[in-house]
Design a protein around this motif. Structure first.
Motif, short mmCIF file in Angstrom:
data_model
loop_
_atom_site.label_atom_id
_atom_site.label_comp_id
_atom_site.label_asym_id
_atom_site.label_seq_id
_atom_site.Cartn_x
_atom_site.Cartn_y
_atom_site.Cartn_z
N UNK A 159 -25.87 -18.23 -9.75
CA UNK A 159 -25.85 -16.90 -10.86
C UNK A 159 -24.51 -17.18 -11.67
N UNK A 160 -24.57 -16.92 -12.90
CA UNK A 160 -23.56 -17.17 -13.72
C UNK A 160 -23.51 -15.70 -14.41
N UNK A 161 -22.12 -15.31 -14.11
CA UNK A 161 -21.85 -14.18 -14.78
C UNK A 161 -20.94 -13.93 -15.96
N UNK A 162 -21.90 -13.82 -17.17
CA UNK A 162 -21.11 -13.81 -18.32
C UNK A 162 -19.66 -13.38 -18.30
N UNK A 210 -21.31 -3.69 -9.98
CA UNK A 210 -22.49 -3.78 -9.13
C UNK A 210 -23.24 -5.26 -9.09
N UNK A 211 -22.85 -6.04 -9.77
CA UNK A 211 -23.37 -7.37 -9.92
C UNK A 211 -22.68 -8.05 -8.71
N UNK A 212 -21.26 -7.89 -8.54
CA UNK A 212 -20.64 -8.52 -7.47
C UNK A 212 -21.04 -7.83 -6.07
N UNK A 213 -21.20 -6.58 -5.97
CA UNK A 213 -21.79 -6.03 -4.67
C UNK A 213 -23.11 -6.56 -4.48
N UNK A 214 -24.10 -6.78 -5.49
CA UNK A 214 -25.24 -7.31 -5.16
C UNK A 214 -25.31 -8.76 -4.55
N UNK A 215 -24.44 -9.51 -5.29
CA UNK A 215 -24.39 -10.95 -4.76
C UNK A 215 -23.86 -11.13 -3.24
N UNK A 216 -22.91 -10.12 -3.07
CA UNK A 216 -22.23 -10.43 -1.73
C UNK A 216 -23.34 -9.87 -0.62
N UNK A 217 -23.81 -8.84 -0.90
CA UNK A 217 -24.95 -8.16 0.09
C UNK A 217 -26.23 -9.00 -0.02
N UNK A 218 -26.77 -9.36 -1.04
CA UNK A 218 -27.97 -10.17 -0.97
C UNK A 218 -28.01 -11.68 -1.27
N UNK A 219 -26.86 -12.06 -1.67
CA UNK A 219 -26.71 -13.48 -1.92
C UNK A 219 -26.07 -14.25 -0.67
N UNK A 220 -25.87 -13.58 0.30
CA UNK A 220 -25.21 -14.40 1.31
C UNK A 220 -26.31 -15.69 1.98
N UNK A 221 -25.60 -16.77 2.10
CA UNK A 221 -26.35 -18.15 2.43
C UNK A 221 -27.26 -18.54 1.55
N UNK A 223 -32.93 -8.64 -10.68
CA UNK A 223 -32.30 -9.78 -9.72
C UNK A 223 -32.40 -9.40 -8.32
N UNK A 224 -32.19 -8.03 -7.97
CA UNK A 224 -32.11 -7.89 -6.46
C UNK A 224 -33.56 -8.08 -5.92
N UNK A 225 -34.49 -7.76 -6.54
CA UNK A 225 -35.95 -7.75 -6.18
C UNK A 225 -36.23 -9.38 -6.09
N UNK A 226 -35.74 -10.04 -7.18
CA UNK A 226 -35.86 -11.81 -6.91
C UNK A 226 -35.34 -12.22 -5.67
N UNK A 227 -34.01 -11.87 -5.28
CA UNK A 227 -33.21 -12.30 -4.35
C UNK A 227 -33.86 -11.93 -2.90
N UNK A 272 -29.57 -18.37 -12.89
CA UNK A 272 -29.74 -17.04 -13.63
C UNK A 272 -28.35 -16.89 -14.49
N UNK A 273 -28.33 -16.61 -15.46
CA UNK A 273 -27.38 -16.36 -16.53
C UNK A 273 -27.44 -14.78 -17.09
N UNK A 274 -26.21 -14.09 -16.60
CA UNK A 274 -26.45 -12.80 -16.87
C UNK A 274 -25.47 -12.42 -18.14
N UNK A 275 -26.04 -11.78 -19.01
CA UNK A 275 -25.23 -11.46 -20.52
C UNK A 275 -25.28 -9.91 -20.46
#
Length: 198
Positions: free
Chosen positions: A4-7, A18-29, A186-190, A138-141
């Motif tokens: 996941x690339x954050x612009x 919000x993006x950082x919280x999402x990736x920390x909470x749902x992106x682990x592993x 993206x949360x739903x996709x993860x 995923x590129x976030x713009x």
């Protein structure tokens, strides 16, 4: 695993947290976070224009600008685990955490076809995805995205970098270019996917 690339344009956007919280909470592993250079990269562009330094010097400065943005995001959410290498990334993912990439390995002593402004953090994230055999990029713009446009057309409009379209040809994984207000999408996709190594 996902990249996941954050612009970098999100550096002052309230949605960044919000993006950082999402990736920390749902992106682990599962997720490796790549940061654009943001205002730090703009400073490099301005310095190059003012002092007329070569593209190789500007490239190395831009890599450091990406690292500065990564340190900023880590300061905002220390649950994101700083990594410098492929081995670091795998170690963090195996621990069930989210990896935050410091791209120091991209600094160069000699110019290449990638050490110029046609290749930015978008294509750098794509290269990392290819190297790690990612399952999704995923590129976030922060700008509006027309879903009817191809990646090449997005490059022509400056939404992704100029080389991204050609470099992405033949990629073995899907790529999404999303607006920064699509956190829930993206949360739903993860949440619909498995963990690293599963």
């Amino acid at each position: 695993m996902w990249i996941v690339k954050l612009g970098g344009s999100l550096h002052a956007n309230p949605l960044l947290q919000d993006w950082l919280d999402l990736l920390a909470e749902c992106g682990g592993g599962r997720v490796i976070l790549v940061c654009g250079a943001g205002a730090f990269g703009d400073a490099v562009r301005h310095a190059q224009a003012h002092w007329r330094i070569n593209d190789l010097s500007a490239h190395n400065m831009a890599v450091l600008a990406m690292a500065q943005m990564a340190y900023l995001t880590h300061g905002l959410n220390p649950a994101l685990q700083l990594t410098r290498s492929k081995a670091d990334i795998h170690r963090v993912l195996h621990k069930g955490q989210t990896a935050l990439w410091l791209p120091f390995e991209l600094q160069r002593k000699r110019p290449t076809d990638r050490t110029n402004w046609e290749v930015t953090s978008d294509s750098i994230a794509l290269d990392l995805a290819n190297t790690l055999n990612a399952e999704r990029l995923v590129l976030v713009k922060s700008c509006d995205i027309d879903p009817a446009l191809s990646l090449a057309e997005l490059g022509e409009r400056g939404i992704v970098d100029q080389r991204f379209g050609s470099l992405s040809e033949g990629a073995a994984f899907p790529m999404d270019v999303v607006h920064c207000n699509e956190v829930d999408r993206v949360r739903m996709l993860l949440l619909g996917g498995g963990r690293y190594g599963a």
